[in-house]
Design a protein around this motif. Structure first.
Motif, PDB file in Angstrom:
ATOM      1  N   MET A  26      33.350  36.586  49.142  1.00 52.08           N
ATOM      2  CA  MET A  26      33.181  37.768  48.301  1.00 52.08           C
ATOM      3  C   MET A  26      31.895  37.741  47.473  1.00 52.08           C
ATOM      4  O   MET A  26      31.698  38.608  46.641  1.00 52.08           O
ATOM      5  N   GLU A  27      31.018  36.756  47.679  1.00 46.88           N
ATOM      6  CA  GLU A  27      29.789  36.743  46.895  1.00 46.88           C
ATOM      7  C   GLU A  27      28.887  37.889  47.333  1.00 46.88           C
ATOM      8  O   GLU A  27      28.876  38.278  48.498  1.00 46.88           O
TER       9      GLU A  27
ATOM     10  N   ASN B  43      26.974  44.721  55.452  1.00 49.05           N
ATOM     11  CA  ASN B  43      28.337  44.536  55.957  1.00 49.05           C
ATOM     12  C   ASN B  43      28.709  45.743  56.804  1.00 49.05           C
ATOM     13  O   ASN B  43      28.623  46.882  56.333  1.00 49.05           O
ATOM     14  N   VAL B  44      29.115  45.489  58.028  1.00 50.07           N
ATOM     15  CA  VAL B  44      29.560  46.546  58.936  1.00 50.07           C
ATOM     16  C   VAL B  44      31.070  46.392  59.091  1.00 50.07           C
ATOM     17  O   VAL B  44      31.542  45.443  59.720  1.00 50.07           O
TER      18      VAL B  44
ATOM     19  N   ARG C 191      28.122  48.877  54.184  1.00 54.20           N
ATOM     20  CA  ARG C 191      27.816  48.617  52.769  1.00 54.20           C
ATOM     21  C   ARG C 191      26.902  47.404  52.658  1.00 54.20           C
ATOM     22  O   ARG C 191      26.908  46.537  53.522  1.00 54.20           O
ATOM     23  N   CYS C 192      26.197  47.339  51.554  1.00 54.26           N
ATOM     24  CA  CYS C 192      25.375  46.159  51.261  1.00 54.26           C
ATOM     25  C   CYS C 192      26.194  45.161  50.478  1.00 54.26           C
ATOM     26  O   CYS C 192      27.163  45.506  49.821  1.00 54.26           O
ATOM     27  N   GLY C 193      25.791  43.930  50.552  1.00 49.92           N
ATOM     28  CA  GLY C 193      26.447  42.893  49.754  1.00 49.92           C
ATOM     29  C   GLY C 193      26.806  41.740  50.585  1.00 49.92           C
ATOM     30  O   GLY C 193      27.084  40.671  50.361  1.00 49.92           O
TER      31      GLY C 193
END
Length: 95
Positions: free
Chosen positions: A72-73, A80-81, A93-95
């Motif tokens: 989850m960092e 993220n796909v 989303r990014c991260g």
């Protein structure tokens, strides 16, 4: 603070010029998921994930499937796909 007297009324004014922080440019390799939203709804694949990564300007990409355990960092340079049960991209989303 500075006080001004006008017609017997004291007006107070504050100078707040130092309170605004300029917005810095995103670092190289930072992710911009908005540029990869066109891939949502398509069948997921490694090639699609790589194309989405390039479109978003991300350094890395990972495909997330339903029920998959993930860290989850937050990483600014990672895309993220998310894939749904039918194998289609449900979110990017990014991260």
């Amino acid at each position: 603070m500075r006080a001004i007297v006008a017609g017997g009324v004291v007006l107070a004014g504050l100078s707040l010029s130092a309170c605004v922080t300029p917005r810095a440019a995103p670092p190289a390799g930072a992710c911009n998921a908005a540029k990869a939203q066109g891939f949502v709804g398509n069948a997921a694949s490694e090639a699609l994930a790589e194309d989405a990564r390039k479109a978003a300007g991300a350094q890395t990409v990972r495909i997330l499937t339903p029920g998959q355990i993930v860290t989850m960092e937050f990483r600014a340079g990672r895309l993220n796909v998310n894939v749904d049960e039918s194998g289609h991209v449900s979110a990017i989303r990014c991260g």
